[in-house]
Design a protein around this motif. Structure first.
Motif, mmCIF file in Angstrom:
data_model
loop_
_atom_site.group_PDB
_atom_site.id
_atom_site.type_symbol
_atom_site.label_atom_id
_atom_site.label_comp_id
_atom_site.label_asym_id
_atom_site.label_seq_id
_atom_site.Cartn_x
_atom_site.Cartn_y
_atom_site.Cartn_z
ATOM 1 N N HIS A 49 -4.095 1.159 12.494
ATOM 2 C CA HIS A 49 -3.482 1.489 11.201
ATOM 3 C C HIS A 49 -1.979 1.442 11.421
ATOM 4 C CE1 HIS A 49 -6.725 2.350 8.422
ATOM 5 N NE2 HIS A 49 -7.388 2.889 9.431
ATOM 6 N N TRP A 107 0.484 4.400 5.870
ATOM 7 C CA TRP A 107 -0.384 4.722 4.736
ATOM 8 C C TRP A 107 0.185 5.901 3.958
ATOM 9 C CZ3 TRP A 107 -1.322 5.475 9.850
ATOM 10 C CH2 TRP A 107 -1.513 6.791 10.284
ATOM 11 N N GLU A 159 -2.843 0.669 1.965
ATOM 12 C CA GLU A 159 -2.130 0.244 3.164
ATOM 13 C C GLU A 159 -1.747 -1.237 3.077
ATOM 14 O OE1 GLU A 159 -2.139 1.214 7.904
ATOM 15 O OE2 GLU A 159 -4.066 1.242 6.850
#
Length: 304
Positions: free
Chosen positions: A39, A42, A128
């Motif tokens: 990731h 976000w 995202e």
């Protein structure tokens, strides 16, 4: 059965020192692989409409949680390990431009002497994608095209490509991966993921499911292989599971308990056909190192 270790790449333990200590121990104990997850940036989870698919609540981690880049982390530890394969569980293909991403993968593979594993997914968090300025629509078709572009860049002397979303070449792209290919582990449990695995994958990569669920999902992969005329025996069945030694026992992809309890639980995954198991040990850095050592000494011999 092969075994991997998930790296401490997120949270307050996500430091270079902790990455190296876990990776070196896994390498010394001859685990087969180490993995990092993906990731980048976000929004506050309270504002998310997208739901995390791997817990019942659909909740994601706090917005200020540190998270190291997955490919950067693997390149970092390539230089301090000799044996373990270096993979992602999984990289979201649509988060990064395709040719730049291919260069990063080729770099990792060359610097590590051919140890990269390209674990891929299409992603679930629309917010995202939007934060990164990358398209969310048709992300499955875009992911398939990414894999086709990787193959062209990794094999051809003067690669060129003309697809629905990307056109380039002929161009130079060097160096190539050591073996002209990086093993592709396809994540996801949708029909499109099964199709992607059958067409492009060297492995299907499950996450946090029960043995029964994984077996049903694997049946979806084998049916798709049969449909396109591919031998499913060419594709490895792999999984990511969470493990913690703290005296309790649970299931559905996360296991707490004694060595005996955990070995008994994991045996069902071996019987389901899993040949490469990635272990996500939890807790402090010291606790993770202790758990890796304990798993090696007390659990692994019962499953190998």
């Amino acid at each position: 059965m092969k075994f991997g270790v998930h790296l401490p790449d997120a949270g307050n333990i996500a430091t270079g020192e902790n990455l190296v200590s876990v990776a070196r121990l896994a390498d010394e104990l001859r685990f087969d692989s180490v993995f990092s997850s993906d990731h980048i940036a976000w929004p506050d989870p309270d504002s998310l409409k997208s739901k995390y698919p791997y817990n019942d609540e659909g909740d994601f981690i706090p917005v200020d949680t540190p998270w190291l880049d997955c490919i950067g982390s693997l390149i970092y530890i390539a230089g301090v390990t000799e044996h373990v394969q270096l993979g992602t569980t999984v990289i979201i293909l649509g988060y990064r431009p395709v040719i730049q991403q291919a260069k990063l993968w080729a770099t990792l593979d060359v610097l590590s002497g051919g140890r990269a594993i390209l674990g891929v997914g299409v992603g679930w968090m629309k917010e995202e994608f939007e934060t990164l300025g990358m398209p969310y629509d048709k992300r499955g078709k875009r992911a398939d095209e990414f894999l086709e572009i990787f193959d062209v860049l990794f094999r051809e002397d003067r690669p060129q490509f003309k697809g629905e979303f990307t056109k380039f070449g002929p161009v130079g792209f060097e160096p190539k991966p050591v073996n002209g290919h990086i093993p592709i582990w396809v994540g996801g449990h949708s029909q499109r993921a099964y199709e992607r695995t059958a067409k492009y994958g060297d492995a299907w990569h499950a996450a946090f499911g029960s043995p029964e669920d994984i077996k049903k999902q694997w049946d979806g992969v084998t049916r798709e292989c049969e449909r396109i005329g591919r031998d499913p025996g060419e594709i490895e069945l792999t999984a990511l599971l969470g493990i913690e030694f703290d005296g309790r026992a649970d299931g559905n992809g996360w296991f707490w308990g004694s060595s005996e309890q955990i070995a008994e639980s994991l045996l069902a995954y071996k019987e389901a056909g899993i040949t490469h198991l990635v272990c996500w040990f939890t807790g402090s850095p010291a606790k993770r190192l202790s758990a890796i050592q304990k798993f090696h000494e007390e659990v692994r011999p019962n499953l190998s």
